[in-house]
Every structure is written in structure tokens, then in C-alpha cells.
Scaffold this motif. Sequence first.
Motif, PDB file in Angstrom:
ATOM      1  N   ARG A  98      -8.158 -85.381 -29.297  1.00 42.27           N
ATOM      2  CA  ARG A  98      -7.724 -85.425 -27.891  1.00 42.27           C
ATOM      3  C   ARG A  98      -8.857 -84.960 -26.996  1.00 42.27           C
ATOM      4  N   THR A  99      -8.902 -85.514 -25.803  1.00 33.98           N
ATOM      5  CA  THR A  99      -9.918 -85.096 -24.842  1.00 33.98           C
ATOM      6  C   THR A  99      -9.640 -83.670 -24.380  1.00 33.98           C
ATOM      7  N   VAL A 100     -10.596 -83.122 -23.659  1.00 28.89           N
ATOM      8  CA  VAL A 100     -10.419 -81.782 -23.089  1.00 28.89           C
ATOM      9  C   VAL A 100      -9.150 -81.732 -22.267  1.00 28.89           C
ATOM     10  N   ARG A 101      -8.976 -82.701 -21.379  1.00 29.12           N
ATOM     11  CA  ARG A 101      -7.786 -82.706 -20.521  1.00 29.12           C
ATOM     12  C   ARG A 101      -6.515 -82.828 -21.348  1.00 29.12           C
ATOM     13  N   GLN A 102      -6.523 -83.666 -22.365  1.00 25.95           N
ATOM     14  CA  GLN A 102      -5.340 -83.841 -23.209  1.00 25.95           C
ATOM     15  C   GLN A 102      -5.029 -82.565 -23.993  1.00 25.95           C
ATOM     16  N   GLU A 120      -1.629 -81.422 -13.538  1.00 28.09           N
ATOM     17  CA  GLU A 120      -2.976 -81.851 -13.176  1.00 28.09           C
ATOM     18  C   GLU A 120      -3.689 -80.785 -12.360  1.00 28.09           C
ATOM     19  N   LYS A 121      -2.988 -80.187 -11.426  1.00 29.34           N
ATOM     20  CA  LYS A 121      -3.598 -79.156 -10.570  1.00 29.34           C
ATOM     21  C   LYS A 121      -4.004 -77.938 -11.385  1.00 29.34           C
ATOM     22  N   ARG A 122      -3.131 -77.520 -12.288  1.00 27.77           N
ATOM     23  CA  ARG A 122      -3.442 -76.332 -13.087  1.00 27.77           C
ATOM     24  C   ARG A 122      -4.637 -76.587 -14.004  1.00 27.77           C
ATOM     25  N   ILE A 123      -4.698 -77.770 -14.602  1.00 28.24           N
ATOM     26  CA  ILE A 123      -5.835 -78.116 -15.454  1.00 28.24           C
ATOM     27  C   ILE A 123      -7.129 -78.110 -14.638  1.00 28.24           C
ATOM     28  N   ASN A 124      -7.082 -78.706 -13.464  1.00 28.66           N
ATOM     29  CA  ASN A 124      -8.270 -78.729 -12.607  1.00 28.66           C
ATOM     30  C   ASN A 124      -8.704 -77.315 -12.226  1.00 28.66           C
ATOM     31  N   ASP A 125      -7.745 -76.459 -11.943  1.00 27.00           N
ATOM     32  CA  ASP A 125      -8.046 -75.080 -11.534  1.00 27.00           C
ATOM     33  C   ASP A 125      -8.771 -74.311 -12.650  1.00 27.00           C
ATOM     34  N   VAL A 126      -8.240 -74.400 -13.888  1.00 24.63           N
ATOM     35  CA  VAL A 126      -8.857 -73.608 -14.968  1.00 24.63           C
ATOM     36  C   VAL A 126     -10.199 -74.195 -15.390  1.00 24.63           C
ATOM     37  N   LEU A 127     -10.333 -75.521 -15.344  1.00 19.29           N
ATOM     38  CA  LEU A 127     -11.620 -76.129 -15.689  1.00 19.29           C
ATOM     39  C   LEU A 127     -12.693 -75.732 -14.682  1.00 19.29           C
ATOM     40  N   GLN A 133     -15.354 -78.599 -15.034  1.00 18.76           N
ATOM     41  CA  GLN A 133     -14.525 -79.590 -14.343  1.00 18.76           C
ATOM     42  C   GLN A 133     -15.016 -81.032 -14.516  1.00 18.76           C
ATOM     43  N   TYR A 134     -16.271 -81.194 -14.940  1.00 22.80           N
ATOM     44  CA  TYR A 134     -16.802 -82.556 -15.099  1.00 22.80           C
ATOM     45  C   TYR A 134     -16.858 -82.990 -16.566  1.00 22.80           C
ATOM     46  N   LYS A 135     -16.249 -82.213 -17.439  1.00 22.65           N
ATOM     47  CA  LYS A 135     -16.265 -82.546 -18.875  1.00 22.65           C
ATOM     48  C   LYS A 135     -14.861 -82.833 -19.407  1.00 22.65           C
ATOM     49  N   ASP A 136     -13.912 -83.038 -18.507  1.00 25.69           N
ATOM     50  CA  ASP A 136     -12.518 -83.171 -18.941  1.00 25.69           C
ATOM     51  C   ASP A 136     -12.244 -84.419 -19.764  1.00 25.69           C
ATOM     52  N   TYR A 137     -13.108 -85.419 -19.658  1.00 25.94           N
ATOM     53  CA  TYR A 137     -12.889 -86.686 -20.370  1.00 25.94           C
ATOM     54  C   TYR A 137     -13.492 -86.674 -21.778  1.00 25.94           C
ATOM     55  N   LYS A 138     -14.254 -85.653 -22.082  1.00 24.41           N
ATOM     56  CA  LYS A 138     -14.948 -85.598 -23.374  1.00 24.41           C
ATOM     57  C   LYS A 138     -14.030 -85.060 -24.479  1.00 24.41           C
ATOM     58  N   TYR A 139     -14.382 -85.399 -25.709  1.00 27.64           N
ATOM     59  CA  TYR A 139     -13.686 -84.857 -26.874  1.00 27.64           C
ATOM     60  C   TYR A 139     -14.422 -83.593 -27.324  1.00 27.64           C
ATOM     61  N   PRO A 140     -13.725 -82.656 -27.970  1.00 25.61           N
ATOM     62  CA  PRO A 140     -14.369 -81.410 -28.376  1.00 25.61           C
ATOM     63  C   PRO A 140     -15.649 -81.597 -29.180  1.00 25.61           C
ATOM     64  N   PHE A 141     -15.682 -82.601 -30.082  1.00 23.71           N
ATOM     65  CA  PHE A 141     -16.867 -82.803 -30.921  1.00 23.71           C
ATOM     66  C   PHE A 141     -18.068 -83.307 -30.112  1.00 23.71           C
ATOM     67  N   GLN A 142     -17.831 -83.704 -28.865  1.00 15.63           N
ATOM     68  CA  GLN A 142     -18.926 -84.139 -27.990  1.00 15.63           C
ATOM     69  C   GLN A 142     -19.505 -82.983 -27.167  1.00 15.63           C
ATOM     70  N   LEU A 143     -18.956 -81.793 -27.343  1.00 18.60           N
ATOM     71  CA  LEU A 143     -19.376 -80.630 -26.571  1.00 18.60           C
ATOM     72  C   LEU A 143     -20.166 -79.655 -27.434  1.00 18.60           C
ATOM     73  N   GLN A 148     -17.372 -75.712 -25.805  1.00 15.12           N
ATOM     74  CA  GLN A 148     -16.063 -75.641 -26.451  1.00 15.12           C
ATOM     75  C   GLN A 148     -15.407 -74.278 -26.203  1.00 15.12           C
ATOM     76  N   GLN A 149     -16.210 -73.204 -26.250  1.00 13.88           N
ATOM     77  CA  GLN A 149     -15.628 -71.887 -26.007  1.00 13.88           C
ATOM     78  C   GLN A 149     -15.149 -71.751 -24.563  1.00 13.88           C
ATOM     79  N   ARG A 150     -15.833 -72.380 -23.634  1.00  9.84           N
ATOM     80  CA  ARG A 150     -15.361 -72.375 -22.243  1.00  9.84           C
ATOM     81  C   ARG A 150     -14.011 -73.090 -22.123  1.00  9.84           C
ATOM     82  N   ILE A 151     -13.856 -74.166 -22.870  1.00 11.49           N
ATOM     83  CA  ILE A 151     -12.575 -74.882 -22.867  1.00 11.49           C
ATOM     84  C   ILE A 151     -11.486 -74.014 -23.489  1.00 11.49           C
ATOM     85  N   VAL A 152     -11.829 -73.287 -24.540  1.00 12.43           N
ATOM     86  CA  VAL A 152     -10.861 -72.383 -25.175  1.00 12.43           C
ATOM     87  C   VAL A 152     -10.424 -71.300 -24.180  1.00 12.43           C
TER      88      VAL A 152
END
Length: 234
Positions: A98-102, A120-127, A133-143, A148-152
Motif C-alpha cells: 500500500r502507498t503511504v497514504r493508503q 484526507e485532512k488528517r492524513i495531510n496534516d500529519v504528513l 507531504q509530497y511522498k504520499d503516493y510512494k510505496y514504503p519500499f521506495q522510501l 519510512q520512520q517519518r511515515i511511522v
Amino acid sequence: MALNTIIEIKDATIYQGSHKVLGNVNFEVEKGQLVYLVGKVGSGKSSLIKTLTAELKLKEGEATVCDFDLRRIKSKDVPKLRRKMGIVFQDFQLLNDRTVRQNLEFVLKSTGWKQKYDIEKRINDVLEKVGMQYKDYKYPFQLSGGEQQRIVIARALLNEPEVLLADEPTGNLDPKTSEEIMKLLLEISITGCTVIVATHNYTLLRKFPSRIIRCEEDAIKDINCENELAALEQ
């Protein structure tokens, strides 16, 4: 419990099954405080964290976390406690299909969020808070590991926790990235969220000084002076 106290433990004994891990545990943590939890492997750091999240049952003593009584908490109330807490893992535990956003959307929906706009708003806020905020479409293995720790961390912040527990959050990261993650955790504590970081990285403790609790010889101890911190590194 004092007004600004978010965690209070009195005369507690921590067990893993029937094995006593820590005894005579007494400490308080205030809202917005950053606390390091240090100690050798097997000293009880992870067991203490698992007790705070009610994964391990508190059998002796008293403990209150986010206004929940850990000694008397019912099973049905454990998810309510955990919604007030965010957890940051060393090994990320992101869903690679799943992507970061998913990934973030999955957590929100599983904790009761239903409205698409709110999600959507909450996801945007934490990213935005973690600078991703510009990596939401990427998959974890692409980071990278740091990304990845920032996403965690973003995932841990989704439900606006009162306490953030980070178990060796820089264990798999290089020194520069580790510093960036530690700066982010410090910024989060400044906003009023209590942050507890279990770590072996004493370089970070020196660069970002704060309160230290040490697990040692089946007990815990507050460390407040440079001499004792230096002794830890020997």
C-alpha cells in the motif's frame, strides 16, 4: 495524580509471564515531557513500554496512563487507552503493498474514522508535520529508512495521541538521519505530546539532552547529571 502528570507509576513490579523484570518502579512523567529510557538488552525497557500500553498486565503496584488505571483496566477499554497513545517501531511495520497514504488511511478507518474529507485532512496534516507531504503516493519500499520512520511517526500521530512511545526509533538509521528523527520527536514533545524514547544511542542523548530513566539491576533510576551519563557509555 497531578494536573500535568500523564503517567504515574507507584511501587510497581513488571513481569514477563512469571518472570520478574523490574521491581520497585516509581516515576511520574508530565505532559509534553521528552524522556529517554535506557538500559542494556534485557534490562526491562520493552517490558516497561508493553506495560504502559497494557500489552503486559500490571500485577503489582499502581499505574495510571492517560487517566486509565492499568491495574484495573478492562479488556474492552484497552483499545481506548491505545488510541491515546502512538507507537513508533524500530522496524517500521508498514504495509508494503500500500502507498503511504493508503497505510495511513487504513489506520484511520480501523480506528473509527468514516468521513472521507476528515480522513484526507488528517492524513495531510500529519504528513506535513513530518515533512513527507509530497511522498504520499510512494510505496514504503521506495522510501529511505529515514523517510519510512517519518511515515511511522506520522502514523503514530494520526489520532492525536497524548503519549508517543518510540522503541529504538533510530536503531536502523545512520547518524545524520537519526539526528533528524530525534529533532522531529523533540518538536512533537514541544507541542504538548509526551514522548518516551527507548534508545541505546548515547550520542543523541548528549545532542538532545532531556530526562533519562535507566533500567538496571531489576530496577529503574532517574539520571540527571553528566557524570552518570558518562558512566553509561563505558
